[in-house]
Design an enzyme around this catalytic site. Structure first.
Site, PDB file in Angstrom:
ATOM      1  N   ASN A   1      -0.497  -3.591   2.212  1.00  0.00           N
ATOM      2  CA  ASN A   1       0.897  -3.176   2.404  1.00  0.00           C
ATOM      3  C   ASN A   1       1.744  -3.348   1.152  1.00  0.00           C
ATOM      4  O   ASN A   1       2.977  -3.293   1.230  1.00  0.00           O
ATOM      5  CB  ASN A   1       1.529  -3.962   3.561  1.00  0.00           C
TER       6      ASN A   1
ATOM      7  N   GLU B   1      -6.182  -7.248  10.617  1.00  0.00           N
ATOM      8  CA  GLU B   1      -5.014  -7.613   9.817  1.00  0.00           C
ATOM      9  C   GLU B   1      -4.394  -8.956  10.185  1.00  0.00           C
ATOM     10  O   GLU B   1      -3.229  -9.062  10.529  1.00  0.00           O
ATOM     11  CB  GLU B   1      -3.943  -6.497   9.890  1.00  0.00           C
TER      12      GLU B   1
ATOM     13  N   HIS C   1       8.564   1.656   3.690  1.00  0.00           N
ATOM     14  CA  HIS C   1       8.861   2.054   5.073  1.00  0.00           C
ATOM     15  C   HIS C   1      10.368   2.131   5.307  1.00  0.00           C
ATOM     16  O   HIS C   1      10.842   3.013   6.031  1.00  0.00           O
ATOM     17  CB  HIS C   1       8.233   1.067   6.061  1.00  0.00           C
TER      18      HIS C   1
ATOM     19  N   ARG D   1     -11.832   5.818  28.076  1.00  0.00           N
ATOM     20  CA  ARG D   1     -11.917   4.487  27.441  1.00  0.00           C
ATOM     21  C   ARG D   1     -12.679   4.493  26.128  1.00  0.00           C
ATOM     22  O   ARG D   1     -13.191   3.481  25.681  1.00  0.00           O
ATOM     23  CB  ARG D   1     -12.554   3.461  28.386  1.00  0.00           C
TER      24      ARG D   1
ATOM     25  N   ARG E   1      -6.009  -8.137   4.918  1.00  0.00           N
ATOM     26  CA  ARG E   1      -5.733  -6.707   5.063  1.00  0.00           C
ATOM     27  C   ARG E   1      -4.265  -6.399   4.795  1.00  0.00           C
ATOM     28  O   ARG E   1      -3.925  -5.301   4.361  1.00  0.00           O
ATOM     29  CB  ARG E   1      -6.153  -6.220   6.462  1.00  0.00           C
TER      30      ARG E   1
ATOM     31  N   LYS F   1     -10.857  -0.442   0.117  1.00  0.00           N
ATOM     32  CA  LYS F   1     -10.337  -0.536   1.478  1.00  0.00           C
ATOM     33  C   LYS F   1     -11.402  -1.089   2.414  1.00  0.00           C
ATOM     34  O   LYS F   1     -11.131  -1.937   3.260  1.00  0.00           O
ATOM     35  CB  LYS F   1      -9.851   0.829   1.968  1.00  0.00           C
TER      36      LYS F   1
ATOM     37  N   GLU G   1      -1.359   5.666  -3.267  1.00  0.00           N
ATOM     38  CA  GLU G   1      -2.227   4.705  -2.561  1.00  0.00           C
ATOM     39  C   GLU G   1      -3.460   4.369  -3.401  1.00  0.00           C
ATOM     40  O   GLU G   1      -4.003   3.274  -3.309  1.00  0.00           O
ATOM     41  CB  GLU G   1      -2.647   5.248  -1.191  1.00  0.00           C
TER      42      GLU G   1
ATOM     43  N   LYS H   1      -7.410   2.313  11.981  1.00  0.00           N
ATOM     44  CA  LYS H   1      -6.088   2.268  12.616  1.00  0.00           C
ATOM     45  C   LYS H   1      -5.766   3.645  13.168  1.00  0.00           C
ATOM     46  O   LYS H   1      -5.910   4.648  12.472  1.00  0.00           O
ATOM     47  CB  LYS H   1      -5.013   1.881  11.604  1.00  0.00           C
TER      48      LYS H   1
ATOM     49  N   HIS I   1       4.911  -1.453   0.770  1.00  0.00           N
ATOM     50  CA  HIS I   1       5.147  -0.763   2.043  1.00  0.00           C
ATOM     51  C   HIS I   1       6.352  -1.271   2.817  1.00  0.00           C
ATOM     52  O   HIS I   1       6.942  -0.523   3.578  1.00  0.00           O
ATOM     53  CB  HIS I   1       3.894  -0.810   2.915  1.00  0.00           C
TER      54      HIS I   1
ATOM     55  N   HIS J   1       5.472   9.709   2.420  1.00  0.00           N
ATOM     56  CA  HIS J   1       5.051   8.305   2.506  1.00  0.00           C
ATOM     57  C   HIS J   1       4.609   7.759   1.140  1.00  0.00           C
ATOM     58  O   HIS J   1       5.062   6.702   0.709  1.00  0.00           O
ATOM     59  CB  HIS J   1       3.932   8.165   3.544  1.00  0.00           C
TER      60      HIS J   1
HETATM   61 ZN    ZN Z   1       0.495   3.730   2.919  1.00  0.00          ZN
END
Ligand code: ZN
Ligand code: ADP
Length: 387
Positions: free
Chosen positions: A247, A239, A254, A123, A243, A229, A187, A145, A250, A268
């Site tokens: 993106n 988010e 994506h 946990r 936040r 960030k 980025e 994340k 993105h 990416h």
């Molecule tokens: Zn990214």
């Protein structure tokens, strides 16, 4: 060069990000005394075992009761259920307990995977990020994340789990393939484009120095990015709002990555570079930012050596309909509406769920280019993945 220390201030869990050169060779300054008598697991991939070894030796010298290095194959495919099982079972049968300490030594793949394993082992056991790609140093190692990919998509299984420290040694970037370095740079530029025009100006003047790894320039770019960030994550850890600005580019990116198939055709960061140009183009078509802004962004990314249009990717075969389809499945879709990060100008981004689909389609079509007009395949990466 001095080590920069940024503190991420999340009410119950504050932690430090250390940025500098040669940090791994004096790790004892950064890793907690309490490595003593603890079992330590260093998770890494085959391309960065030398750095994992340094971490492992430091932990041993500091009196860890035991240190195990777990080496995974490199690549996105490693962020899987089967890796998670393998790592978890290995740790459980090799002395994992609640007091263990896990290090993630590698790029975003290792950081996301090791962080996820740390968050669910017993946990939650303590973990420290040692990012070795520019992308991981400026983005994925900061903010908590974690996750793995499934057949249904990228990062759909995961958790929010903060590390207890991030140690970004920019010296490790010297062995990073140039193409990976440039992808990470996308980025970095993103932070300027979202909320800091001054920083974007600095990048226009100094981006080439960052990409040739001049130490002061890289350290400044990494620090600025981490600070941006960190501020965003502090304001909105899970988010719910701000936040999501991170993106930028993105949603488009994506979709392109999915179309390219995660096999190295499109990294990416490269997809994000193309996506950011599309986000500016979309904003311009909506009368928000000027066409000069679009050109300015595209020029800078191009100067750095990043692709800026889908058409430039040789071997990418997809259609507007396919891309729209993938964008609809993005986990950021809120009650049926695609949410876009738009811009009023360089340095001022905002969220909108109210974007006409025909404009999105037009922007996609434009980026995909036109076989007849000879826009196809214009960008060739000057760098193979492991140059
Ligand atoms: Zn990214
Ligand atoms: P990202 O950090 O961009 O999400 P990965 O974790 O997939 O990406 O790392 C990109 C590639 O670079 C992988 O093949 C990884 O093994 C390799 N790599 C990571 N860091 C270094 C480094 N410092 N030197 C050499 N190769 C590296």
């Amino acid at each position: 060069m001095n080590t920069k220390i940024l503190t991420i201030d999340l009410d119950t869990r504050a932690y430090d990000i250390f940025i500098g050169t040669g940090l791994l060779s004096r790790l004892q300054d950064f890793i907690p005394d309490d490595v003593k008598k603890r079992s330590v697991f260093v998770i890494t991939d085959e391309n960065v075992t030398q750095y994992a070894q340094t971490v492992s030796e430091a932990a041993t010298n500091l009196g860890a009761s035991k240190v195990e290095v777990i080496v995974m194959p490199p690549g996105e495919g490693t962020k899987s259920f089967s890796s998670m099982q393998k790592i978890s079972e290995f740790m459980l049968s090799n002395g994992l307990n609640r007091n263990s300490l896990i290090f993630a030594v590698g790029g975003g793949v290792i950081g996301d995977l090791a962080g996820f394993c740390a968050s669910i082992a017993m946990r939650g056991v303590e973990f420290i990020q040692v990012p070795t790609t520019l992308l991981a140093q400026v983005d994925s190692s900061v903010g908590g994340k974690t996750g793995i990919n499934t057949a249904q998509g990228k990062n759909l299984i995961g958790s929010f789990y903060q590390p207890s420290a991030v140690i970004a040694d920019i010296e490790t970037l010297k062995t990073l393939p140039k193409r990976e370095l440039l992808a990470g740079y996308a980025e970095v530029a993103k932070y300027g484009l979202i909320q800091d025009e001054e920083f974007f100006k600095w990048l226009e003047q100094n981006g080439a120095r960052v990409c040739s790894l001049e130490q002061d320039a890289v350290a400044y770019a990494v620090e600025k990015s981490c600070r941006a960030k960190a501020l965003t994550v502090e304001a909105d850890e899970k988010e719910h709002g701000r936040r999501a600005l991170l993106n930028l580019g993105h949603t488009f990116g994506h979709a392109l990555e999915a179309a390219a198939g995660y096999n190295g055709l499109l990294l990416h960061g490269e997809a994000v570079a193309i996506g950011m140009v599309m986000a500016f183009e979309l904003s311009s078509r909506m009368g928000l930012c000027s066409n000069d802004d679009v050109e300015r962004v595209e020029k800078h990314l191009q100067d750095i050596g990043l692709p800026t249009r889908a058409a430039y990717i040789d071997g990418l075969s997809t259609t507007v309909d396919d891309l729209i389809e993938v964008m609809r499945r993005d986990k950021k879709v809120v009650s049926g509406n695609m949410v876009f990060v738009l811009v009023n100008r360089v340095g001022e981004a905002f969220l909108s769920a109210d974007v006409p689909e025909d404009l999105v389609r037009a922007v996609l079509k434009d980026s995909l280019g036109d076989e007849e007009k000879g826009t196809k395949g214009k960008w060739k990466s000057k760098f193979s993945s492991h140059s």
